[in-house]
Design an enzyme around this catalytic site. Sequence first.
Site, PDB file in Angstrom:
ATOM      1  N   VAL A  98       0.033   1.579  -2.359  1.00  0.00           N
ATOM      2  CA  VAL A  98      -0.689   0.479  -2.507  1.00  0.00           C
ATOM      3  C   VAL A  98      -1.477   0.256  -1.291  1.00  0.00           C
ATOM      4  O   VAL A  98      -0.507  -0.247  -0.146  1.00  0.00           O
ATOM      5  CB  VAL A  98      -0.167  -0.752  -3.189  1.00  0.00           C
ATOM      6  CG1 VAL A  98      -1.084  -1.929  -2.851  1.00  0.00           C
ATOM      7  CG2 VAL A  98       0.277  -0.318  -4.720  1.00  0.00           C
ATOM      8  N   TYR A 147      -5.169  -5.112   1.184  1.00  0.00           N
ATOM      9  CA  TYR A 147      -6.268  -5.281   2.191  1.00  0.00           C
ATOM     10  C   TYR A 147      -6.675  -6.699   1.958  1.00  0.00           C
ATOM     11  O   TYR A 147      -7.806  -6.742   1.136  1.00  0.00           O
ATOM     12  CB  TYR A 147      -7.376  -4.137   2.395  1.00  0.00           C
ATOM     13  CG  TYR A 147      -6.938  -2.955   3.066  1.00  0.00           C
ATOM     14  CD1 TYR A 147      -5.845  -2.732   3.846  1.00  0.00           C
ATOM     15  CD2 TYR A 147      -7.844  -2.083   3.573  1.00  0.00           C
ATOM     16  CE1 TYR A 147      -5.584  -1.706   4.596  1.00  0.00           C
ATOM     17  CE2 TYR A 147      -7.769  -0.893   4.325  1.00  0.00           C
ATOM     18  CZ  TYR A 147      -6.290  -0.705   4.654  1.00  0.00           C
ATOM     19  OH  TYR A 147      -6.072   0.333   5.345  1.00  0.00           O
ATOM     20  N   ILE A 179       3.403   0.892   0.968  1.00  0.00           N
ATOM     21  CA  ILE A 179       2.524  -0.148   1.248  1.00  0.00           C
ATOM     22  C   ILE A 179       1.765   0.068   2.485  1.00  0.00           C
ATOM     23  O   ILE A 179       2.430   0.196   3.395  1.00  0.00           O
ATOM     24  CB  ILE A 179       3.250  -1.737   1.069  1.00  0.00           C
ATOM     25  CG1 ILE A 179       3.992  -1.791   0.090  1.00  0.00           C
ATOM     26  CG2 ILE A 179       2.203  -2.645   1.618  1.00  0.00           C
ATOM     27  CD1 ILE A 179       5.068  -2.912  -0.135  1.00  0.00           C
ATOM     28  N   LYS A 180       0.625   0.030   2.324  1.00  0.00           N
ATOM     29  CA  LYS A 180      -0.390   0.120   3.495  1.00  0.00           C
ATOM     30  C   LYS A 180      -1.012  -1.118   4.001  1.00  0.00           C
ATOM     31  O   LYS A 180      -1.567  -1.548   3.091  1.00  0.00           O
ATOM     32  CB  LYS A 180      -1.384   1.321   3.322  1.00  0.00           C
ATOM     33  CG  LYS A 180      -2.262   1.454   4.506  1.00  0.00           C
ATOM     34  CD  LYS A 180      -3.482   2.318   4.236  1.00  0.00           C
ATOM     35  CE  LYS A 180      -4.429   2.541   5.348  1.00  0.00           C
ATOM     36  NZ  LYS A 180      -5.593   3.036   5.018  1.00  0.00           N
ATOM     37  N   VAL A 181      -0.820  -1.644   5.331  1.00  0.00           N
ATOM     38  CA  VAL A 181      -1.497  -2.742   5.495  1.00  0.00           C
ATOM     39  C   VAL A 181      -1.909  -2.527   6.809  1.00  0.00           C
ATOM     40  O   VAL A 181      -1.729  -1.618   7.598  1.00  0.00           O
ATOM     41  CB  VAL A 181      -0.778  -4.147   5.708  1.00  0.00           C
ATOM     42  CG1 VAL A 181      -0.191  -4.557   4.115  1.00  0.00           C
ATOM     43  CG2 VAL A 181       0.668  -3.825   6.617  1.00  0.00           C
TER      44      VAL A 181
END
Length: 306
Positions: A168, A171, A203-205
Amino acid sequence: MTLTPQVKAILDHYESDTPGTRANLYRLMNTGRLAGTGKLVILPVDQGFEHGPGRSFAPNPPAYDPHYHYSLAIEAGLNAFAAPLGMLEAGASTFAGQIPTILKCNSSDSLTTQKNQAVTGTVADALRLGCSAIGFTIYPASDYQFHQMEQLREMAREAKNAGLAVVVWSYPRGPMLDKAGETAIDICAYAAHIAAELGAHIIKVKPPTEDLCLPAAKKVYIDEKVDIATLPARIRHVVQSAFAGRRIVIFSGGEHTTTAHLLETIRGIHQGGGFGSIIGRNTFQRPRAEALKLLGEITDIFAQKA
């Protein structure tokens, strides 16, 4: 490859998942130069869809070709290659089995003012293309956030039932946030937690800044003396916010920047206990030899060689 203690410890955190999903997480963590370390460096190439081909690929014209990105990720020894449907289809046969792939299942573009994304790929597409995972973007703070969460709920359920992992992109953006607010530490930590609550495996932030956006959160951070003074401290807090590190949190490379600044950010991510990075424009917009050198330096940092 044998199951290393680092990878086993991570897999043990995913208590509800099927053998198929755990096998795909294993594959993602046991490919490339970082295999077995529990760290990930992934090449994402959805920027052509998001920002347009000229803005994305004109700085390095060979990058207009999807095969360029597949081969760059493979030669650099990365863990995976992530892209929308069309780009993955364009190299699916040539590069089958050579690197794990992640199908980015929703996309936006620069021709709209809405903080929203369209579903552009399916779990069936991911299975047909031999992907290890699906990717999905949510925009916490957007007027469309709840619809996106509901879409993710259904797609994640289908993916997990089929044995795929779920990545996910979380953003924050929307009318209540200015540009600084999108990367404020309280907002980034909140975004990571929301993605974890929605069932993300990875998780990508964005790397967080020292800014605090929400007044109620700012009071808590000050009263509880939460350490956000340095990038490693902020990274540590974001990882903590994803179930005390029970979920894999990786950080974006952001807009094109200098090599020195990017490597400084990577070191901060590593020192703060981040699980890795997902870096697109900062690599594929450089000439190939320069990109490979940079990716080697990045993987060295996460492998604790630099």
